[in-house]
Write a protein that holds these residues in place. Structure first.
Motif, PDB file in Angstrom:
ATOM      1  N   PRO A   1      35.121  73.255  59.218  1.00 28.39           N
ATOM      2  CA  PRO A   1      33.697  73.395  59.542  1.00 28.39           C
ATOM      3  C   PRO A   1      32.962  74.319  58.575  1.00 28.39           C
ATOM      4  CG  PRO A   1      35.024  73.567  61.529  1.00 28.39           C
ATOM      5  CD  PRO A   1      35.975  73.568  60.367  1.00 28.39           C
ATOM      6  N   VAL A   2      33.599  75.401  58.164  1.00 30.42           N
ATOM      7  CA  VAL A   2      32.963  76.356  57.255  1.00 30.42           C
ATOM      8  C   VAL A   2      32.704  75.695  55.898  1.00 30.42           C
ATOM      9  CG1 VAL A   2      33.297  78.512  55.975  1.00 30.42           C
ATOM     10  CG2 VAL A   2      33.858  78.405  58.409  1.00 30.42           C
ATOM     11  N   ALA A   3      33.681  74.960  55.381  1.00 31.84           N
ATOM     12  CA  ALA A   3      33.500  74.275  54.095  1.00 31.84           C
ATOM     13  C   ALA A   3      32.355  73.272  54.173  1.00 31.84           C
ATOM     14  CB  ALA A   3      34.797  73.579  53.673  1.00 31.84           C
ATOM     15  N   ALA A   4      32.222  72.580  55.298  1.00 28.79           N
ATOM     16  CA  ALA A   4      31.135  71.610  55.461  1.00 28.79           C
ATOM     17  C   ALA A   4      29.772  72.297  55.449  1.00 28.79           C
ATOM     18  CB  ALA A   4      31.326  70.817  56.755  1.00 28.79           C
ATOM     19  N   VAL A   5      29.668  73.449  56.107  1.00 27.25           N
ATOM     20  CA  VAL A   5      28.406  74.204  56.121  1.00 27.25           C
ATOM     21  C   VAL A   5      28.077  74.708  54.719  1.00 27.25           C
ATOM     22  CG1 VAL A   5      27.282  76.324  56.949  1.00 27.25           C
ATOM     23  CG2 VAL A   5      28.512  74.857  58.553  1.00 27.25           C
ATOM     24  N   ILE A   6      29.069  75.221  54.016  1.00 27.22           N
ATOM     25  CA  ILE A   6      28.835  75.719  52.659  1.00 27.22           C
ATOM     26  C   ILE A   6      28.379  74.580  51.756  1.00 27.22           C
ATOM     27  CG2 ILE A   6      29.967  76.683  50.611  1.00 27.22           C
ATOM     28  CD1 ILE A   6      31.703  78.336  52.611  1.00 27.22           C
ATOM     29  N   LYS A   7      29.030  73.437  51.846  1.00 27.50           N
ATOM     30  CA  LYS A   7      28.647  72.283  51.023  1.00 27.50           C
ATOM     31  C   LYS A   7      27.198  71.892  51.308  1.00 27.50           C
ATOM     32  CE  LYS A   7      29.917  67.504  49.996  1.00 27.50           C
ATOM     33  NZ  LYS A   7      30.884  66.423  50.270  1.00 27.50           N
ATOM     34  N   PHE A   8      26.822  71.850  52.577  1.00 24.87           N
ATOM     35  CA  PHE A   8      25.449  71.518  52.957  1.00 24.87           C
ATOM     36  C   PHE A   8      24.460  72.512  52.370  1.00 24.87           C
ATOM     37  CE2 PHE A   8      21.977  72.174  56.083  1.00 24.87           C
ATOM     38  CZ  PHE A   8      21.307  70.975  55.870  1.00 24.87           C
TER      39      PHE A   8
ATOM     40  N   ARG B   1      24.059  84.325  61.163  1.00 25.19           N
ATOM     41  CA  ARG B   1      23.068  85.370  61.447  1.00 25.19           C
ATOM     42  C   ARG B   1      21.874  85.157  60.524  1.00 25.19           C
ATOM     43  NH1 ARG B   1      23.061  90.212  63.784  1.00 25.19           N
ATOM     44  NH2 ARG B   1      25.315  90.384  63.836  1.00 25.19           N
ATOM     45  N   HIS B   2      20.704  85.131  61.138  1.00 22.33           N
ATOM     46  CA  HIS B   2      19.454  85.069  60.381  1.00 22.33           C
ATOM     47  C   HIS B   2      18.605  86.221  60.884  1.00 22.33           C
ATOM     48  CE1 HIS B   2      15.351  83.746  59.374  1.00 22.33           C
ATOM     49  NE2 HIS B   2      15.948  83.260  58.300  1.00 22.33           N
ATOM     50  N   GLY B   3      18.492  87.267  60.078  1.00 17.23           N
ATOM     51  CA  GLY B   3      17.799  88.472  60.542  1.00 17.23           C
ATOM     52  C   GLY B   3      18.556  89.053  61.728  1.00 17.23           C
ATOM     53  N   ASN B   4      17.858  89.196  62.852  1.00 18.93           N
ATOM     54  CA  ASN B   4      18.491  89.720  64.059  1.00 18.93           C
ATOM     55  C   ASN B   4      18.979  88.623  64.989  1.00 18.93           C
ATOM     56  OD1 ASN B   4      18.040  92.404  63.328  1.00 18.93           O
ATOM     57  ND2 ASN B   4      15.972  92.352  64.158  1.00 18.93           N
ATOM     58  N   LEU B   5      18.800  87.367  64.595  1.00 21.74           N
ATOM     59  CA  LEU B   5      19.203  86.243  65.444  1.00 21.74           C
ATOM     60  C   LEU B   5      20.595  85.752  65.099  1.00 21.74           C
ATOM     61  CD1 LEU B   5      16.034  83.958  65.365  1.00 21.74           C
ATOM     62  CD2 LEU B   5      16.784  85.411  67.237  1.00 21.74           C
ATOM     63  N   LEU B   6      21.354  85.429  66.121  1.00 19.14           N
ATOM     64  CA  LEU B   6      22.617  84.725  65.942  1.00 19.14           C
ATOM     65  C   LEU B   6      22.372  83.275  66.334  1.00 19.14           C
ATOM     66  CD1 LEU B   6      25.230  87.198  67.443  1.00 19.14           C
ATOM     67  CD2 LEU B   6      24.689  86.792  65.040  1.00 19.14           C
ATOM     68  N   LEU B   7      22.668  82.358  65.440  1.00 17.85           N
ATOM     69  CA  LEU B   7      22.459  80.939  65.691  1.00 17.85           C
ATOM     70  C   LEU B   7      23.798  80.226  65.626  1.00 17.85           C
ATOM     71  CD1 LEU B   7      19.911  81.974  63.672  1.00 17.85           C
ATOM     72  CD2 LEU B   7      19.129  79.759  64.420  1.00 17.85           C
ATOM     73  N   ASP B   8      24.033  79.363  66.584  1.00 14.16           N
ATOM     74  CA  ASP B   8      25.258  78.581  66.621  1.00 14.16           C
ATOM     75  C   ASP B   8      24.960  77.163  66.177  1.00 14.16           C
ATOM     76  OD1 ASP B   8      27.001  80.594  67.606  1.00 14.16           O
ATOM     77  OD2 ASP B   8      26.084  80.362  69.580  1.00 14.16           O
ATOM     78  N   ILE B   9      25.683  76.701  65.164  1.00 10.31           N
ATOM     79  CA  ILE B   9      25.515  75.367  64.619  1.00 10.31           C
ATOM     80  C   ILE B   9      26.676  74.505  65.098  1.00 10.31           C
ATOM     81  CG2 ILE B   9      25.319  73.983  62.514  1.00 10.31           C
ATOM     82  CD1 ILE B   9      23.018  75.987  62.988  1.00 10.31           C
ATOM     83  N   LYS B  10      26.346  73.421  65.782  1.00 11.49           N
ATOM     84  CA  LYS B  10      27.376  72.507  66.287  1.00 11.49           C
ATOM     85  C   LYS B  10      27.953  71.715  65.122  1.00 11.49           C
ATOM     86  CE  LYS B  10      28.184  68.771  69.549  1.00 11.49           C
ATOM     87  NZ  LYS B  10      27.565  67.873  70.543  1.00 11.49           N
ATOM     88  N   MET B  11      29.270  71.657  65.070  1.00 12.26           N
ATOM     89  CA  MET B  11      29.966  70.884  64.054  1.00 12.26           C
ATOM     90  C   MET B  11      30.580  69.650  64.717  1.00 12.26           C
ATOM     91  SD  MET B  11      29.254  72.716  61.479  1.00 12.26           S
ATOM     92  CE  MET B  11      30.212  71.854  60.253  1.00 12.26           C
ATOM     93  N   VAL B  12      30.517  68.542  64.014  1.00 11.56           N
ATOM     94  CA  VAL B  12      30.989  67.277  64.561  1.00 11.56           C
ATOM     95  C   VAL B  12      31.998  66.693  63.574  1.00 11.56           C
ATOM     96  CG1 VAL B  12      30.287  64.979  65.318  1.00 11.56           C
ATOM     97  CG2 VAL B  12      28.727  66.909  65.617  1.00 11.56           C
ATOM     98  N   LYS B  13      33.162  66.297  64.088  1.00  8.79           N
ATOM     99  CA  LYS B  13      34.159  65.671  63.222  1.00  8.79           C
ATOM    100  C   LYS B  13      33.995  64.158  63.337  1.00  8.79           C
ATOM    101  CE  LYS B  13      38.673  66.687  61.499  1.00  8.79           C
ATOM    102  NZ  LYS B  13      39.905  67.451  61.718  1.00  8.79           N
ATOM    103  N   GLU B  14      33.617  63.532  62.218  1.00  4.04           N
ATOM    104  CA  GLU B  14      33.395  62.093  62.166  1.00  4.04           C
ATOM    105  C   GLU B  14      34.355  61.481  61.148  1.00  4.04           C
ATOM    106  OE1 GLU B  14      29.241  61.726  61.194  1.00  4.04           O
ATOM    107  OE2 GLU B  14      28.616  62.449  63.169  1.00  4.04           O
ATOM    108  N   LYS B  15      35.214  60.612  61.614  1.00  7.66           N
ATOM    109  CA  LYS B  15      36.196  59.948  60.745  1.00  7.66           C
ATOM    110  C   LYS B  15      37.003  60.967  59.944  1.00  7.66           C
ATOM    111  CE  LYS B  15      33.342  55.857  60.457  1.00  7.66           C
ATOM    112  NZ  LYS B  15      32.517  54.984  59.633  1.00  7.66           N
TER     113      LYS B  15
END
Length: 143
Positions: free
Chosen positions: A35-42, A115-129
């Motif tokens: 998931p981390v590699a996918a976010v970095i690539k994006f 983390r964006h500033g003082n906010l923590l945001l959770d990004i849903k990761m989806v495994k497709e194929k």
């Protein structure tokens, strides 16, 4: 001193795309095995203006909601999404958020926390194929 300046100028030229001979091998540099590699690539694809690559990193649901041109437009017009009562600029979030970690919830859903500033945001990761994708629409919602 002169060689340091020349080295820096060469690196900037390559990174900024001034050299037509250099093409990034996306699969070699950013395997989508986590998931981390996918976010970095994006994030890199967005920063480089590689909209087709960035779009390919998104989950099927997100790709249905927005095409590559729509993603580019949202980033260029300083689109701000609502997150827990805050207006967060999408481009700034993608480029400047700090990636903190990955968690799997009780239902088996994988989330990347940023983390964006003082906010923590959770990004849903989806495994497709067998490949991890970024679920922006599932995570942030867009109106």
């Amino acid at each position: 001193m002169r060689s340091a300046i020349l080295t820096a100028a060469t690196a900037i030229s390559i990174v900024s795309g001034c050299s037509a001979a250099v093409r990034l091998n996306w699969e070699a540099f950013f395997p989508e095995w986590s998931p981390v590699a996918a976010v970095i690539k994006f994030r890199v694809a967005c920063a480089e203006g590689e909209w087709d690559q960035a779009h390919a990193c998104l989950s099927e649901r997100t790709r249905k909601e927005m095409g590559p041109g729509e993603l580019e437009l949202l980033l260029l017009v300083d689109y701000r999404f609502d997150y827990e009562g805050h207006k967060v600029p999408l481009a700034d979030f993608i480029e400047n958020s700090r990636l903190l970690g990955v968690e799997t919830d009780a239902d088996g859903v994988v989330w990347v926390t940023m983390r964006h500033g003082n906010l923590l945001l959770d990004i849903k990761m989806v495994k497709e194929k067998g490949v991890w994708k970024v679920g922006l629409v599932d995570s942030l919602g867009f109106d």
